[in-house]
Design a protein around this motif. Structure first.
Motif, PDB file in Angstrom:
ATOM      1  N   ILE A 201       8.010 -14.839  11.346  1.00  0.00           N
ATOM      2  CA  ILE A 201       7.740 -14.327  12.529  1.00  0.00           C
ATOM      3  C   ILE A 201       7.712 -12.775  12.427  1.00  0.00           C
ATOM      4  O   ILE A 201       9.161 -12.625  12.223  1.00  0.00           O
ATOM      5  N   ASN A 202       7.265 -12.086  12.402  1.00  0.00           N
ATOM      6  CA  ASN A 202       7.128 -10.697  12.038  1.00  0.00           C
ATOM      7  C   ASN A 202       8.051  -9.613  12.900  1.00  0.00           C
ATOM      8  O   ASN A 202       8.827  -9.052  12.771  1.00  0.00           O
ATOM      9  N   ARG A 220       3.383 -14.263   5.745  1.00  0.00           N
ATOM     10  CA  ARG A 220       3.764 -13.576   7.084  1.00  0.00           C
ATOM     11  C   ARG A 220       2.713 -14.299   8.257  1.00  0.00           C
ATOM     12  O   ARG A 220       1.638 -14.522   7.933  1.00  0.00           O
ATOM     13  N   MET A 221       2.913 -14.335   9.324  1.00  0.00           N
ATOM     14  CA  MET A 221       2.055 -14.991  10.499  1.00  0.00           C
ATOM     15  C   MET A 221       1.293 -13.815  10.616  1.00  0.00           C
ATOM     16  O   MET A 221       1.575 -12.351  10.859  1.00  0.00           O
ATOM     17  N   ASP A 225      -2.447 -14.693  15.444  1.00  0.00           N
ATOM     18  CA  ASP A 225      -1.745 -16.028  15.584  1.00  0.00           C
ATOM     19  C   ASP A 225      -0.078 -15.868  16.228  1.00  0.00           C
ATOM     20  O   ASP A 225       0.242 -16.460  17.011  1.00  0.00           O
ATOM     21  N   GLU A 226       0.133 -14.571  15.675  1.00  0.00           N
ATOM     22  CA  GLU A 226       1.867 -14.146  16.202  1.00  0.00           C
ATOM     23  C   GLU A 226       1.376 -13.903  17.866  1.00  0.00           C
ATOM     24  O   GLU A 226       2.447 -14.384  18.539  1.00  0.00           O
ATOM     25  N   TRP A 229       1.095 -17.164  19.734  1.00  0.00           N
ATOM     26  CA  TRP A 229       2.420 -18.150  19.709  1.00  0.00           C
ATOM     27  C   TRP A 229       3.419 -17.615  20.604  1.00  0.00           C
ATOM     28  O   TRP A 229       3.897 -18.355  21.311  1.00  0.00           O
ATOM     29  N   THR A 230       3.555 -16.293  20.599  1.00  0.00           N
ATOM     30  CA  THR A 230       4.598 -15.549  21.716  1.00  0.00           C
ATOM     31  C   THR A 230       4.222 -15.831  23.161  1.00  0.00           C
ATOM     32  O   THR A 230       4.898 -15.904  23.854  1.00  0.00           O
TER      33      THR A 230
END
Length: 259
Positions: A201-202, A220-221, A225-226, A229-230
């Motif tokens: 998760i960056n 890395r995501m 997508d991140e 996801w967040t």
């Protein structure tokens, strides 16, 4: 202080997450300094650290299912309670161990089955200072991080649910009418969650000092997508503010199809 010997810490890790475990150990040594009477167990497959954070290493044959590895290992631990910690949640501030131990004492005095040390999600029925009981409509009543379990109850659930998703989602339905399940509502443990869907998760790893050679060992995501996801996590935070009730509970789990 003899009550502390009733507890053990367990962290479980498969080979694919060994790079993450190395980060966990680095930060746990600095910020999560348990009393020596609480023995620290690593449940793993392979392990190569000569200066381990853990007191005991329980190795398993590679390829075991998640629940099988845990059941086989936890059976070897003699304590009445186990503190369950995930290797991809990284401490970044020193934990108040006096407060931590006071919750452990409360668990023993009240014969708790389950005690969540992170308010995710929060409870709504207060029973003591910063301690809330989880009722039959509580979400994630069997969530894993950061939790204290009656060892025998944990083993019972692990034998019924063979992966983390089933354990937390289907397990929550299974324990819906169980009593002596508690959570705190005000956090005193500060972590960064650094892996999701087996990807870095960056936004969280940026906060930590991690050797680039370790980062290279996992993907890395990606940015999209991140973001989603967040977003999903943030929406859930608002949903959790609604007091537990039949409609909220069933609406939420309506969208939890079995994986």
């Amino acid at each position: 202080m003899d009550y502390l010997s009733k507890f053990s810490l367990i962290v479980s890790c498969h080979n694919s997450n060994l790079p993450v475990l190395s980060i966990y150990e680095t930060y746990a040594k600095k910020f999560f300094q348990l009393d020596s009477r609480i023995k620290k167990y690593l449940i793993c497959e392979d392990y190569y650290n000569n200066q381990s954070y853990f007191d005991y290493i329980i190795k398993n044959k590679p390829g075991k299912m998640w629940s099988e590895q845990l059941v086989d290992s936890i059976k070897k631990i003699k304590s009445e309670y186990v503190i369950f910690c995930l290797e991809d949640y990284i401490f970044h501030k020193k934990i108040d161990m006096a407060l931590f131990n006071s919750y452990l004492l409360w668990i023993v005095k009240n014969n708790a089955n389950y005690f969540r040390l992170m308010p995710k999600p929060k409870g709504f029925k207060k029973v003591d200072k910063n301690i809330f009981e989880l009722g039959r409509y509580s979400l994630y009543k069997s969530s894993l991080f950061f939790t204290v379990w009656n060892k025998n109850l944990l083993l019972t659930l692990l034998k019924k649910f063979d992966n983390p998703w089933k354990f937390e989602v289907l397990g929550t339905r299974y324990v819906r009418d169980y009593e002596k399940f508690y959570t705190i509502n005000e956090s005193f443990i500060h972590i960064y969650h650094i892996v999701a869907k087996n990807l870095w998760i960056n936004k969280n790893i940026r906060h930590l000092k991690i050797d680039n050679e370790i980062i290279k060992q996992k993907k890395r995501m990606n940015i999209f997508d991140e973001f989603f996801w967040t977003l999903k996590k943030n929406i859930l935070k608002f949903f959790e503010l609604i007091p537990d009730n039949f409609i909220k509970y069933n609406f939420y789990y309506l969208f939890k199809s079995e994986k």
